[in-house]
Each structure stands twice: as structure tokens, then as C-alpha cells.
Design an enzyme around this catalytic site. Structure first.
Site, PDB file in Angstrom:
ATOM      1  N   LYS A   9      24.848 -14.321   4.109  1.00  0.00           N
ATOM      2  CA  LYS A   9      26.174 -14.852   4.436  1.00  0.00           C
ATOM      3  C   LYS A   9      26.220 -15.325   5.899  1.00  0.00           C
ATOM      4  CE  LYS A   9      28.526 -11.963   0.963  1.00  0.00           C
ATOM      5  NZ  LYS A   9      29.557 -10.904   0.738  1.00  0.00           N
ATOM      6  N   TYR A  49      33.421 -16.990  -6.189  1.00  0.00           N
ATOM      7  CA  TYR A  49      34.205 -15.752  -6.186  1.00  0.00           C
ATOM      8  C   TYR A  49      35.400 -15.818  -7.126  1.00  0.00           C
ATOM      9  CZ  TYR A  49      31.534 -13.742  -2.306  1.00  0.00           C
ATOM     10  OH  TYR A  49      30.539 -13.199  -1.526  1.00  0.00           O
ATOM     11  N   ASN A 120      29.659  -8.123   5.081  1.00  0.00           N
ATOM     12  CA  ASN A 120      28.551  -7.294   4.583  1.00  0.00           C
ATOM     13  C   ASN A 120      27.241  -8.073   4.447  1.00  0.00           C
ATOM     14  OD1 ASN A 120      29.307  -8.750   2.366  1.00  0.00           O
ATOM     15  ND2 ASN A 120      29.956  -7.004   1.138  1.00  0.00           N
ATOM     16  N   HIS A 123      24.967 -11.372  -0.180  1.00  0.00           N
ATOM     17  CA  HIS A 123      25.447 -11.353  -1.567  1.00  0.00           C
ATOM     18  C   HIS A 123      24.243 -11.182  -2.481  1.00  0.00           C
ATOM     19  CE1 HIS A 123      27.277 -12.519  -5.385  1.00  0.00           C
ATOM     20  NE2 HIS A 123      26.184 -13.223  -5.578  1.00  0.00           N
ATOM     21  N   GLU A 134      25.784 -17.784 -11.370  1.00  0.00           N
ATOM     22  CA  GLU A 134      25.667 -18.067  -9.939  1.00  0.00           C
ATOM     23  C   GLU A 134      24.452 -18.950  -9.626  1.00  0.00           C
ATOM     24  OE1 GLU A 134      25.607 -14.153  -8.216  1.00  0.00           O
ATOM     25  OE2 GLU A 134      27.700 -13.755  -8.727  1.00  0.00           O
TER      26      GLU A 134
END
Ligand code: IDP
Ligand code: MG
Length: 164
Positions: A9, A49, A120, A123, A134
Site C-alpha cells: 500500500k 474494497y 497496515n 493487502h 482481485e
């Protein structure tokens, strides 16, 4: 053979964690079969998402993955091999970086901002259905150097940039 989508990310890129994260992932002995740097559009972020669209943090999550808080790019990879999904998720750690095992990627490098955004750093697909959805969302068949999912040849008229 199983495949999983990994995204480093924007906070991971901004904090120069790419090398460390790839080193941790190499512990899995999985193969990288696709990789690219992506500037995430609002459409891609929302679609990725979409299961979370009713959550109160959705708008911030979309901004976060688009890089509004760090840098406008992510590093997307496809890992392949036996139990790829589980192996990668284990090394990533829990969603909440404060609850993630401190030796996991999220435990070591993640944080929750004062605004409540879970930064975080990574992913990873959660299950086979998510992984297929995805991977197909982020990669085209030509971008994956493995027998991924069935593909067809299609003639397409698209406007593309080329080197001037
Ligand atoms: P996962 O990334 O571990 O699969 P999901 O529940 O699918 O977790 O959530 C996707 C992403 O949304 C998380 O990685 C995190 O960035 C963000 N997120 C999830 N739950 C929360 C929350 O309660 N507050 C803020 N952000 C969250
Ligand atoms: Mg998830």
C-alpha cells in the site's frame, strides 16, 4: 497451484518498506508471477474494497489506497504456489496493526492514525473467491506469467499511449 494478490500500500512505498516486505514474503517460497506499480483510480479503489462500501471508514480507506495520505502509487503482485493465500496472510498478520503479531508485516510496520485509518502497509487476498476477483481486477491475462484463469483472445480498439 493457488494464486493470491498482494498490494504494498502507499504507506509501505512511502516508508521505503518494499524491500523488507518482499524479503519477508520470500520466506513463503512462493513464486511471483505478476508485478507492477499502479496509480490507483477511485474506480479501482472502490471496486477493490466494494464489500466494505457501507463501513464508516470506507471513504478514508479509498483515499488511503489511492495514496492521498502518502504517495500516489502501490506495488501490486501476484504470488503463486501451494497454499499461497494462507501463507501470505499469515506473514501479513491481523487487519488491525495494533492487534497484529509484532513479528508480522502489519505488526512490525503498521499503525492506526489519530483519524482512525488503519495504515497496515499490505493487502493480501483473504480466500480463493477474493483472490480470483482481485487478480482479475488488477491484472490482465498477459501480465501474469502463469496459467492463471481461462482467458480468451479478443480484438479491442483501445487508445493507448506510446513513446513519442
Ligand atoms: P484485510 O485487509 O485484513 O483483508 P478487511 O476487513 O478486508 O481486512 O479490510 C480491508 C482494509 O480496510 C484493511 O486492510 C484496512 O486497511 C481497512 N480497515 C478494515 N477494518 C478497518 C477499521 O475498523 N477501521 C479502519 N480501517 C479498517
Ligand atoms: Mg480483505
Amino acid at each position: 497451484m493457488e494464486m493470491t494478490l498482494v498490494i504494498i500500500k502507499p504507506d509501505g512505498l512511502k516508508k521505503s518498506l518494499t524491500g523488507n516486505i518482499l524479503t519477508r514474503l520470500s520466506e513463503t517460497k512462493l513464486e511471483i508471477v505478476g508485478a507492477k506499480v499502479v496509480r490507483v483510480s477511485k474506480e479501482l479503489a472502490s471496486e477493490h474494497y466494494r464489500a466494505l462500501k457501507d463501513k464508516p471508514f470506507f471513504a478514508d480507506l479509498v483515499k488511503y489506497i489511492m495514496g492521498e495520505y502518502h504517495t500516489k502509487r502501490v506495488f501490486a503482485l501476484v504470488y503463486a504456489g501451494k497454499d499461497a493465500i494462507k501463507k501470505v496472510r499469515e506473514i501479513c498478520g491481523a487487519t488491525n496493526p495494533e492487534e497484529a503479531d509484532s513479528v508480522s508485516i502489519r505488526g512490525a510496520y503498521g499503525r492506526i492514525t489519530t483519524k482512525g485509518v488503519y495504515e497496515n502497509v499490505i493487502h493480501a487476498s483473504a480466500n480463493t473467491e477474493d483472490a480470483e476477483r482481485e487478480i482479475k481486477l488488477w491484472f490482465s491475462p498477459e501480465e501474469i506469467v502463469a496459467e492463471a484463469y481461462p482467458a480468451v483472445e479478443a480484438e479491442e480498439k483501445v487508445r493507448r499511449q506510446k513513446w513519442a
